[in-house]
Write a protein that holds these residues in place. Structure first.
Motif, PDB file in Angstrom:
ATOM      1  N   LEU A   4       1.180  -1.364  -0.182  1.00  0.00           N
ATOM      2  CA  LEU A   4       0.150   0.310  -0.136  1.00  0.00           C
ATOM      3  C   LEU A   4       0.786   1.654  -0.285  1.00  0.00           C
ATOM      4  CD1 LEU A   4      -2.162  -1.310   2.841  1.00  0.00           C
ATOM      5  CD2 LEU A   4      -2.667  -1.098   0.212  1.00  0.00           C
ATOM      6  N   ARG A   5       0.038   2.244  -0.790  1.00  0.00           N
ATOM      7  CA  ARG A   5       1.380   3.610  -0.805  1.00  0.00           C
ATOM      8  C   ARG A   5      -0.040   4.129  -0.852  1.00  0.00           C
ATOM      9  NH1 ARG A   5       2.649   4.228  -6.216  1.00  0.00           N
ATOM     10  NH2 ARG A   5       2.248   2.947  -7.803  1.00  0.00           N
ATOM     11  N   SER A   6       0.538   5.299  -0.081  1.00  0.00           N
ATOM     12  CA  SER A   6      -0.260   6.836  -1.333  1.00  0.00           C
ATOM     13  C   SER A   6       0.520   7.950  -2.334  1.00  0.00           C
ATOM     14  CB  SER A   6      -0.235   8.116   0.425  1.00  0.00           C
ATOM     15  OG  SER A   6       1.288   8.382   0.870  1.00  0.00           O
ATOM     16  N   ARG A   7      -0.737   8.731  -2.584  1.00  0.00           N
ATOM     17  CA  ARG A   7      -0.383   9.370  -3.807  1.00  0.00           C
ATOM     18  C   ARG A   7       1.400  10.328  -3.409  1.00  0.00           C
ATOM     19  NH1 ARG A   7      -1.926  14.632  -6.508  1.00  0.00           N
ATOM     20  NH2 ARG A   7      -2.748  15.194  -4.313  1.00  0.00           N
ATOM     21  N   PRO A   8       2.082   9.504  -4.527  1.00  0.00           N
ATOM     22  CA  PRO A   8       3.480  10.142  -4.477  1.00  0.00           C
ATOM     23  C   PRO A   8       3.649  11.534  -4.535  1.00  0.00           C
ATOM     24  CG  PRO A   8       3.620   9.288  -6.073  1.00  0.00           C
ATOM     25  CD  PRO A   8       2.030   9.122  -5.225  1.00  0.00           C
TER      26      PRO A   8
ATOM     27  N   GLU B 271     -13.564   2.731 -12.047  1.00  0.00           N
ATOM     28  CA  GLU B 271     -11.837   2.459 -12.717  1.00  0.00           C
ATOM     29  C   GLU B 271     -11.825   3.223 -13.899  1.00  0.00           C
ATOM     30  OE1 GLU B 271      -8.953   0.564 -13.409  1.00  0.00           O
ATOM     31  OE2 GLU B 271     -10.377   0.029 -12.402  1.00  0.00           O
ATOM     32  N   HIS B 272     -13.353   4.261 -14.072  1.00  0.00           N
ATOM     33  CA  HIS B 272     -12.605   4.964 -15.306  1.00  0.00           C
ATOM     34  C   HIS B 272     -13.773   5.913 -15.241  1.00  0.00           C
ATOM     35  CE1 HIS B 272     -13.083   6.305 -19.800  1.00  0.00           C
ATOM     36  NE2 HIS B 272     -11.540   6.440 -19.386  1.00  0.00           N
ATOM     37  N   GLU B 273     -13.556   7.349 -15.465  1.00  0.00           N
ATOM     38  CA  GLU B 273     -14.516   9.020 -15.400  1.00  0.00           C
ATOM     39  C   GLU B 273     -12.571   9.777 -16.249  1.00  0.00           C
ATOM     40  OE1 GLU B 273     -17.206   9.676 -14.492  1.00  0.00           O
ATOM     41  OE2 GLU B 273     -17.306   8.087 -12.421  1.00  0.00           O
ATOM     42  N   GLY B 274     -13.513   9.541 -17.231  1.00  0.00           N
ATOM     43  CA  GLY B 274     -13.415  11.044 -18.464  1.00  0.00           C
ATOM     44  C   GLY B 274     -12.923  12.459 -17.921  1.00  0.00           C
ATOM     45  N   PHE B 275     -14.247  12.739 -16.810  1.00  0.00           N
ATOM     46  CA  PHE B 275     -14.147  14.631 -15.885  1.00  0.00           C
ATOM     47  C   PHE B 275     -14.740  13.875 -14.647  1.00  0.00           C
ATOM     48  CE2 PHE B 275     -15.980  17.822 -14.033  1.00  0.00           C
ATOM     49  CZ  PHE B 275     -14.941  18.519 -14.708  1.00  0.00           C
ATOM     50  N   CYS B 276     -15.727  13.483 -14.336  1.00  0.00           N
ATOM     51  CA  CYS B 276     -16.247  13.228 -13.210  1.00  0.00           C
ATOM     52  C   CYS B 276     -17.287  14.265 -13.023  1.00  0.00           C
ATOM     53  CB  CYS B 276     -15.858  12.148 -11.875  1.00  0.00           C
ATOM     54  SG  CYS B 276     -17.158  11.742 -11.183  1.00  0.00           S
ATOM     55  N   ALA B 291     -11.739   9.250  -3.208  1.00  0.00           N
ATOM     56  CA  ALA B 291     -11.242   9.307  -4.632  1.00  0.00           C
ATOM     57  C   ALA B 291     -10.655   7.929  -4.727  1.00  0.00           C
ATOM     58  CB  ALA B 291     -11.840   9.720  -5.749  1.00  0.00           C
ATOM     59  N   ILE B 292     -10.400   6.947  -6.005  1.00  0.00           N
ATOM     60  CA  ILE B 292      -9.560   6.213  -6.090  1.00  0.00           C
ATOM     61  C   ILE B 292      -8.146   6.807  -7.799  1.00  0.00           C
ATOM     62  CG2 ILE B 292      -8.628   3.805  -7.067  1.00  0.00           C
ATOM     63  CD1 ILE B 292     -10.630   2.799  -5.370  1.00  0.00           C
ATOM     64  N   ALA B 293      -7.623   7.089  -7.253  1.00  0.00           N
ATOM     65  CA  ALA B 293      -7.150   7.762  -8.779  1.00  0.00           C
ATOM     66  C   ALA B 293      -7.038   7.414  -9.138  1.00  0.00           C
ATOM     67  CB  ALA B 293      -5.432   8.529  -8.074  1.00  0.00           C
ATOM     68  N   ARG B 294      -8.071   6.966 -10.229  1.00  0.00           N
ATOM     69  CA  ARG B 294      -7.611   6.765 -12.083  1.00  0.00           C
ATOM     70  C   ARG B 294      -8.681   7.653 -12.668  1.00  0.00           C
ATOM     71  NH1 ARG B 294      -5.717   3.119  -9.651  1.00  0.00           N
ATOM     72  NH2 ARG B 294      -5.776   0.558  -9.475  1.00  0.00           N
ATOM     73  N   LEU B 307      -6.708  11.337  -2.219  1.00  0.00           N
ATOM     74  CA  LEU B 307      -6.871   9.864  -3.413  1.00  0.00           C
ATOM     75  C   LEU B 307      -6.007   9.059  -3.095  1.00  0.00           C
ATOM     76  CD1 LEU B 307      -5.826  13.518  -6.706  1.00  0.00           C
ATOM     77  CD2 LEU B 307      -7.878  11.033  -6.509  1.00  0.00           C
ATOM     78  N   LEU B 308      -6.535   7.593  -3.470  1.00  0.00           N
ATOM     79  CA  LEU B 308      -5.875   6.838  -3.655  1.00  0.00           C
ATOM     80  C   LEU B 308      -5.500   5.940  -4.396  1.00  0.00           C
ATOM     81  CD1 LEU B 308      -8.489   5.642  -1.149  1.00  0.00           C
ATOM     82  CD2 LEU B 308      -6.171   6.360  -0.249  1.00  0.00           C
ATOM     83  N   GLU B 309      -4.274   5.923  -4.251  1.00  0.00           N
ATOM     84  CA  GLU B 309      -2.860   4.901  -5.285  1.00  0.00           C
ATOM     85  C   GLU B 309      -3.480   3.820  -6.353  1.00  0.00           C
ATOM     86  OE1 GLU B 309      -1.110   6.221  -8.032  1.00  0.00           O
ATOM     87  OE2 GLU B 309      -1.541   7.912  -7.158  1.00  0.00           O
ATOM     88  N   GLU B 310      -4.175   2.551  -4.911  1.00  0.00           N
ATOM     89  CA  GLU B 310      -4.515   1.657  -4.982  1.00  0.00           C
ATOM     90  C   GLU B 310      -5.677   1.791  -4.561  1.00  0.00           C
ATOM     91  OE1 GLU B 310      -2.196  -0.597  -5.655  1.00  0.00           O
ATOM     92  OE2 GLU B 310      -0.803   0.616  -4.755  1.00  0.00           O
ATOM     93  N   ARG B 311      -6.223   0.792  -6.214  1.00  0.00           N
ATOM     94  CA  ARG B 311      -7.686  -0.268  -6.207  1.00  0.00           C
ATOM     95  C   ARG B 311      -7.683  -1.277  -4.673  1.00  0.00           C
ATOM     96  NH1 ARG B 311     -12.665   0.478  -8.725  1.00  0.00           N
ATOM     97  NH2 ARG B 311     -11.159   1.609  -9.675  1.00  0.00           N
TER      98      ARG B 311
END
Lengths: 111, 365
Positions: A4-8, B271-276, B291-294, B307-311
């Protein structure tokens, strides 16, 4: 445990407060797993239940399509007036398909 | 050059409570304010839009110098062929096309339309003078499709939708349910596989297990096909969350406002958004965002939300807990969100739209 990691943060920038919350959340997620609050078995069960729900939901339109195909076959082979049992069977197939039951096409054809 | 008499818009489908449709109506309003005639021509006209939109078959042709066209692109459609064949000077406004692989398992025809849309985008590239996109993420896709000139123009969100007062009865019901305790999670968007409401339900189940078994999840939005909605219903029932997870379907503006007013947190696992657009609306309405950073979400959320990098459903649950349980976190996020949402304010979006239209008029041969 998954990595797990956060946004760099961008090098040289002071991390913004939301990114600090993301980092705190990462540590908290690790704790949940380390303490066994959320176990691997629980997560696996979540995944499996969704796959089961998905497969059942996806089967309904597939069966509806199969039922429609059988109906076309039955109507093409036998005039409706001559074979009432077959018409009843087609109706049963429709009901079963809507309820999500598995059917075997070849057996129906033999009937 | 002499300004065109008309700048008409062509769109595959136009429906109520839809961000791209709202954008198209607002663009029409602005074009008319700028002194040019403007009609909307659609292949599919949804309920509530009849009378405001004409069938694409009725699109007139009055010559390239007198009539310009803007194609609103978000899915494959025969409307793109009508646009391509037209003699008018062409612009394209891109709202992203959902990758087919995310939807075709659930809605095979939609997967086919998405693939068609991507092909049409490439075919339209040499015919179009400029491509507008509502995010840098979408602009990059236009460039990859062969568009020589692209501009980012924010989505035009109708004020009436965002500023509608909460429906009193709905708000009273939601507030009453809070009396028993528990936080309210909210997501707004079509029930669609690429918006991954199933992952949101997983995260919510983790949250209830770890922190708050009285929490509630509200999924607001109409379904994109019956199959995915059916799967979500079966999943919720299987988890024993029938009383905690609400699938509202499409709602009126006042009802939507009530859900925003009662929400403790807006959670997006798409999983996918062009804008949201709903993320911006959440920030505008002072609801903290996780939100998940996708896809375009890092750009839309910016520093206005977590913003979360991991799903990862456990991480999402932990993030919501961190936001709601850390002293001052919610207030800080609300302020950060309001600052981010202001970047997408209707007035600045209107100015950007006018500016690109004027620039195109000046650049036209």
């Amino acid at each position: 445990m998954r990595h797990l990691r956060s946004r760099p943060a961008v090098s040289g920038d002071r991390p913004s407060p939301p990114s600090e919350l993301a980092r705190a959340a990462t540590a908290e997620a690790r704790r949940l797993r380390a303490d066994g609050v959320v176990t691997a078995a629980f997560e696996r069960d979540l995944d499996e239940r969704f796959e089961l729900a998905a497969s059942r939901a996806l089967r309904v339109p597939a069966l509806a399509e199969r039922s429609a195909r059988l109906r076309r076959v039955a109507k093409g082979v036998v005039p409706e007036r001559a074979r009432p049992p077959l018409r009843r069977l087609v109706r049963v197939l429709d009901v079963l398909a809507r309820r999500g039951f598995e059917l075997v096409e070849s057996k129906v054809r033999r009937t | 050059m002499t300004p065109p008499e008309r700048i008409d818009q062509v769109i595959p489908a136009i429906i109520e409570h839809d961000a791209v449709s709202n954008h198209t109506f607002e663009a029409q309003r602005l074009l008319r304010e700028m002194g040019v005639g403007s009609e909307i021509y659609a292949r599919i006209v949804g309920p509530g839009c009849a009378g405001r939109v004409r069938p694409v078959e009725e699109l007139p042709s009055t010559g390239a110098d007198r009539q310009w066209l803007i194609y609103q692109s978000s899915i494959g459609s025969p409307a793109a062929d009508v646009f391509a064949r037209h003699r008018g000077h062409k612009l394209l406004d891109y709202h992203n096309i959902t990758p087919a692989e995310l939807v075709e398992r659930w809605i095979p025809p939609l997967g086919a339309e998405a693939r068609l849309g991507r092909r049409q985008l490439t075919q339209l590239a040499p015919l179009v003078a400029a491509g507008f996109a509502d995010s840098a993420y979408n602009a990059a896709e236009l460039t990859a499709a062969g568009f020589a000139r692209t501009r980012v123009v924010p989505l035009l969100v109708e004020t009436a939708n965002v500023e509608a007062p909460p429906d009193a009865a709905v708000l009273a019901r939601l507030v009453a349910s809070k009396q028993a305790g528990g936080s309210d999670w909210l997501f707004v968007g079509q029930l669609a596989p690429h918006k991954a409401q199933h992952d949101l339900i997983k995260a919510f189940a983790c949250y209830r297990r770890a922190y708050d078994e009285r929490a509630r999840l509200h999924l607001v939005g109409r379904e994109m096909g019956q199959t995915y909605k059916d799967a979500l219903r079966r999943y919720v029932a299987s988890l024993g969350l029938g009383a905690a997870v609400e699938l509202t379907g499409s709602v009126a503006s006042g009802t939507l406002a009530a859900y925003f007013a009662a929400a403790d947190v807006f959670v997006c696992c798409s999983e996918h958004e062009g804008f949201c657009a709903p993320v911006v609306e959440a920030m505008h309405r002072r609801v903290p965002v996780v939100a998940i950073a996708r896809a375009a979400l890092p750009e839309t959320v910016g520093n206005g939300g977590v913003l979360l990098e991991e799903r990862d459903p456990v991480l999402v649950a932990a993030a919501v807990h961190t936001v709601l349980a850390t002293p001052g976190a919610r207030e800080m996020l609300v302020e950060a969100g309001a600052i981010q949402a202001a970047k997408y304010g209707l007035e600045s979006a209107r100015s950007a739209f006018r500016e690109v239209i004027r620039a195109e008029l000046a650049a036209a041969p």
